[in-house]
Design a protein around this motif. Structure first.
Motif, PDB file in Angstrom:
ATOM      1  N   ALA A  29       0.840  -1.207   0.000  1.00  0.00           N
ATOM      2  CA  ALA A  29       0.000   0.000   0.000  1.00  0.00           C
ATOM      3  C   ALA A  29       0.875   1.256   0.000  1.00  0.00           C
ATOM      4  O   ALA A  29       1.939   1.288   0.632  1.00  0.00           O
ATOM      5  CB  ALA A  29      -0.914  -0.012   1.222  1.00  0.00           C
ATOM      6  N   ASP A  30       0.382   2.287  -0.694  1.00  0.00           N
ATOM      7  CA  ASP A  30       1.120   3.562  -0.729  1.00  0.00           C
ATOM      8  C   ASP A  30       1.364   4.083   0.687  1.00  0.00           C
ATOM      9  O   ASP A  30       2.430   4.641   0.974  1.00  0.00           O
ATOM     10  CB  ASP A  30       0.328   4.618  -1.516  1.00  0.00           C
ATOM     11  CG  ASP A  30       0.300   4.304  -3.010  1.00  0.00           C
ATOM     12  OD1 ASP A  30       1.146   3.490  -3.458  1.00  0.00           O
ATOM     13  OD2 ASP A  30      -0.560   4.857  -3.708  1.00  0.00           O
ATOM     14  N   SER A  31       0.374   3.896   1.558  1.00  0.00           N
ATOM     15  CA  SER A  31       0.516   4.395   2.938  1.00  0.00           C
ATOM     16  C   SER A  31       1.676   3.694   3.655  1.00  0.00           C
ATOM     17  O   SER A  31       2.418   4.311   4.418  1.00  0.00           O
ATOM     18  CB  SER A  31      -0.785   4.178   3.714  1.00  0.00           C
ATOM     19  OG  SER A  31      -1.127   2.807   3.684  1.00  0.00           O
ATOM     20  N   VAL A  32       1.858   2.399   3.374  1.00  0.00           N
ATOM     21  CA  VAL A  32       2.952   1.637   3.990  1.00  0.00           C
ATOM     22  C   VAL A  32       4.299   2.137   3.460  1.00  0.00           C
ATOM     23  O   VAL A  32       5.241   2.378   4.222  1.00  0.00           O
ATOM     24  CB  VAL A  32       2.783   0.115   3.734  1.00  0.00           C
ATOM     25  CG1 VAL A  32       4.015  -0.662   4.173  1.00  0.00           C
ATOM     26  CG2 VAL A  32       1.538  -0.402   4.451  1.00  0.00           C
ATOM     27  N   MET A  33       4.371   2.329   2.144  1.00  0.00           N
ATOM     28  CA  MET A  33       5.635   2.791   1.554  1.00  0.00           C
ATOM     29  C   MET A  33       5.959   4.217   2.018  1.00  0.00           C
ATOM     30  O   MET A  33       7.130   4.566   2.209  1.00  0.00           O
ATOM     31  CB  MET A  33       5.563   2.706   0.019  1.00  0.00           C
ATOM     32  CG  MET A  33       5.472   1.275  -0.514  1.00  0.00           C
ATOM     33  SD  MET A  33       6.776   0.169   0.083  1.00  0.00           S
ATOM     34  CE  MET A  33       8.157   0.666  -0.961  1.00  0.00           C
ATOM     35  N   LYS A  34       4.914   5.006   2.240  1.00  0.00           N
ATOM     36  CA  LYS A  34       5.132   6.369   2.737  1.00  0.00           C
ATOM     37  C   LYS A  34       5.706   6.322   4.155  1.00  0.00           C
ATOM     38  O   LYS A  34       6.650   7.048   4.492  1.00  0.00           O
ATOM     39  CB  LYS A  34       3.803   7.133   2.714  1.00  0.00           C
ATOM     40  CG  LYS A  34       3.939   8.589   3.051  1.00  0.00           C
ATOM     41  CD  LYS A  34       2.616   9.314   2.822  1.00  0.00           C
ATOM     42  CE  LYS A  34       2.688  10.682   3.502  1.00  0.00           C
ATOM     43  NZ  LYS A  34       1.370  11.218   3.784  1.00  0.00           N
ATOM     44  N   ALA A  35       5.164   5.420   4.969  1.00  0.00           N
ATOM     45  CA  ALA A  35       5.679   5.275   6.341  1.00  0.00           C
ATOM     46  C   ALA A  35       7.145   4.817   6.311  1.00  0.00           C
ATOM     47  O   ALA A  35       7.983   5.317   7.068  1.00  0.00           O
ATOM     48  CB  ALA A  35       4.821   4.285   7.123  1.00  0.00           C
ATOM     49  N   MET A  36       7.457   3.884   5.390  1.00  0.00           N
ATOM     50  CA  MET A  36       8.838   3.401   5.264  1.00  0.00           C
ATOM     51  C   MET A  36       9.770   4.540   4.831  1.00  0.00           C
ATOM     52  O   MET A  36      10.953   4.546   5.179  1.00  0.00           O
ATOM     53  CB  MET A  36       8.934   2.257   4.242  1.00  0.00           C
ATOM     54  CG  MET A  36       8.162   0.989   4.571  1.00  0.00           C
ATOM     55  SD  MET A  36       8.666   0.082   6.053  1.00  0.00           S
ATOM     56  CE  MET A  36      10.325  -0.425   5.671  1.00  0.00           C
ATOM     57  N   ALA A  37       9.221   5.489   4.061  1.00  0.00           N
ATOM     58  CA  ALA A  37      10.026   6.635   3.606  1.00  0.00           C
ATOM     59  C   ALA A  37      10.215   7.664   4.719  1.00  0.00           C
ATOM     60  O   ALA A  37      11.224   8.365   4.768  1.00  0.00           O
ATOM     61  CB  ALA A  37       9.359   7.281   2.395  1.00  0.00           C
ATOM     62  N   GLN A  38       9.227   7.737   5.609  1.00  0.00           N
ATOM     63  CA  GLN A  38       9.252   8.788   6.638  1.00  0.00           C
ATOM     64  C   GLN A  38      10.108   8.435   7.852  1.00  0.00           C
ATOM     65  O   GLN A  38      10.564   9.330   8.562  1.00  0.00           O
ATOM     66  CB  GLN A  38       7.823   9.064   7.129  1.00  0.00           C
ATOM     67  CG  GLN A  38       6.999   9.860   6.130  1.00  0.00           C
ATOM     68  CD  GLN A  38       5.561  10.020   6.588  1.00  0.00           C
ATOM     69  OE1 GLN A  38       5.046   9.200   7.347  1.00  0.00           O
ATOM     70  NE2 GLN A  38       4.921  11.079   6.136  1.00  0.00           N
ATOM     71  N   VAL A  39      10.257   7.143   8.120  1.00  0.00           N
ATOM     72  CA  VAL A  39      11.037   6.743   9.299  1.00  0.00           C
ATOM     73  C   VAL A  39      12.459   6.416   8.841  1.00  0.00           C
ATOM     74  O   VAL A  39      12.649   5.580   7.955  1.00  0.00           O
ATOM     75  CB  VAL A  39      10.394   5.523   9.996  1.00  0.00           C
ATOM     76  CG1 VAL A  39      11.226   5.093  11.197  1.00  0.00           C
ATOM     77  CG2 VAL A  39       8.962   5.839  10.416  1.00  0.00           C
ATOM     78  N   ASN A  40      13.429   7.063   9.433  1.00  0.00           N
ATOM     79  CA  ASN A  40      14.824   6.885   9.029  1.00  0.00           C
ATOM     80  C   ASN A  40      15.419   5.672   9.761  1.00  0.00           C
ATOM     81  O   ASN A  40      15.679   5.722  10.965  1.00  0.00           O
ATOM     82  CB  ASN A  40      15.604   8.152   9.370  1.00  0.00           C
ATOM     83  CG  ASN A  40      17.017   8.093   8.848  1.00  0.00           C
ATOM     84  OD1 ASN A  40      17.483   7.044   8.392  1.00  0.00           O
ATOM     85  ND2 ASN A  40      17.701   9.219   8.906  1.00  0.00           N
ATOM     86  N   ARG A  41      15.646   4.587   9.011  1.00  0.00           N
ATOM     87  CA  ARG A  41      16.128   3.349   9.645  1.00  0.00           C
ATOM     88  C   ARG A  41      17.458   3.572  10.359  1.00  0.00           C
ATOM     89  O   ARG A  41      17.753   2.896  11.357  1.00  0.00           O
ATOM     90  CB  ARG A  41      16.247   2.243   8.592  1.00  0.00           C
ATOM     91  CG  ARG A  41      16.468   0.832   9.175  1.00  0.00           C
ATOM     92  CD  ARG A  41      16.281  -0.209   8.089  1.00  0.00           C
ATOM     93  NE  ARG A  41      16.365  -1.576   8.558  1.00  0.00           N
ATOM     94  CZ  ARG A  41      17.366  -2.406   8.280  1.00  0.00           C
ATOM     95  NH1 ARG A  41      18.379  -2.004   7.545  1.00  0.00           N
ATOM     96  NH2 ARG A  41      17.348  -3.647   8.739  1.00  0.00           N
ATOM     97  N   ALA A  42      18.263   4.523   9.860  1.00  0.00           N
ATOM     98  CA  ALA A  42      19.564   4.788  10.485  1.00  0.00           C
ATOM     99  C   ALA A  42      19.416   5.209  11.955  1.00  0.00           C
ATOM    100  O   ALA A  42      20.321   4.968  12.762  1.00  0.00           O
ATOM    101  CB  ALA A  42      20.307   5.859   9.702  1.00  0.00           C
TER     102      ALA A  42
END
Ligand code: SAH
Length: 217
Positions: A29-42
């Motif tokens: 889902a776009d919402s899931v990919m957006k969340a993955m983009a917003q949280v910095n894994r580093a």
């Protein structure tokens, strides 16, 4: 968008396409990919692993535990099909990364971690990053979090040979639970359990995965 995060998202998209025969989900889902983009894994990865923060791979976080592979984080999140009003339980806070992703998509996240120093570090990190809708608790998650139940969705990020019964009790009718299930061995079946409005559950294997064990203290 940060070039490293863009690279991570491309890898997630690619792996989603490659595993679509198993998962039934060629893209998330776009919402899931957006969340993955917003949280910095580093922000959730130890100093020693910073150069690998955006690789599509699990990384060690100490105490023999791992932060999951980004693709698996996205897949498990996608399977929960969260709505903005949802209250979600996570077992296995680890670094707090998965909890942060869930927090972008749900109203409130409750997360349990049995290793005290990981629980404290994750709670501090999430607070410093401004995730006000995540409640962390240091405890054995086998019994869920009865005081905060029921939950719209539950995610277990450690492997168990069976579904801890308390979790099914604490899942709302219409709710979804995702966890790696296995009797023995290195690999588990990532499994989606849905509970209908009458309380009947349906179980579907999604994909072979490899998680650290859920430990019952
Ligand atoms: N979701 C995490 C990764 C989880 S690794 C992240 O995003 O970083 C699995 C975690 O589950 C480990 O930290 C481990 O200590 C924890 N764990 C194992 N058994 C548990 C239990 N019974 N209750 C709560 N946490 C548990």
């Amino acid at each position: 968008m940060d070039v490293d995060i863009k690279y991570m998202l491309e890898n997630i998209d690619q792996e989603a396409r490659l595993t679509a025969d198993y998962t039934g989900r060629p893209r998330f889902a776009d919402s899931v990919m957006k969340a993955m983009a917003q949280v910095n894994r580093a922000d959730f990865v130890p100093d020693i692993a910073q150069s690998r923060a955006f690789l599509n791979a699990p990384l060690a976080i100490g105490h023999g535990q791992t932060i999951s592979q980004p693709y698996i984080v996205a897949l498990m999140t996608d399977l929960l099909e969260l709505s903005p009003d949802d209250r979600v339980l996570e077992l296995g806070t680890g670094s707090g990364y998965q909890a942060a992703i869930l927090a972008k998509l749900a109203k409130q996240v409750y997360t349990l971690e049995r290793i005290g120093s990981l629980a404290d570090a994750a709670a501090g990190r999430l607070q410093a990053l401004g995730f006000d809708n995540v409640s962390c608790r240091h405890s054995n998650g086998y019994h869920g979090w009865p005081e905060k139940a029921p939950f719209d969705a539950i995610m277990v990020t450690a492997a168990s040979p069976f579904v801890p019964p308390a979790l099914l009790d604490q899942l709302k009718p219409g709710g979804r639970l995702v966890l790696p299930l296995a009797e023995t061995g290195l690999y588990q079946q990532l499994t989606l359990i849905t509970k209908d409005e009458q309380g009947q559950t349906e179980t579907r294997p999604v994909l072979a995965v490899s998680f650290v064990p859920l430990v019952d203290d």
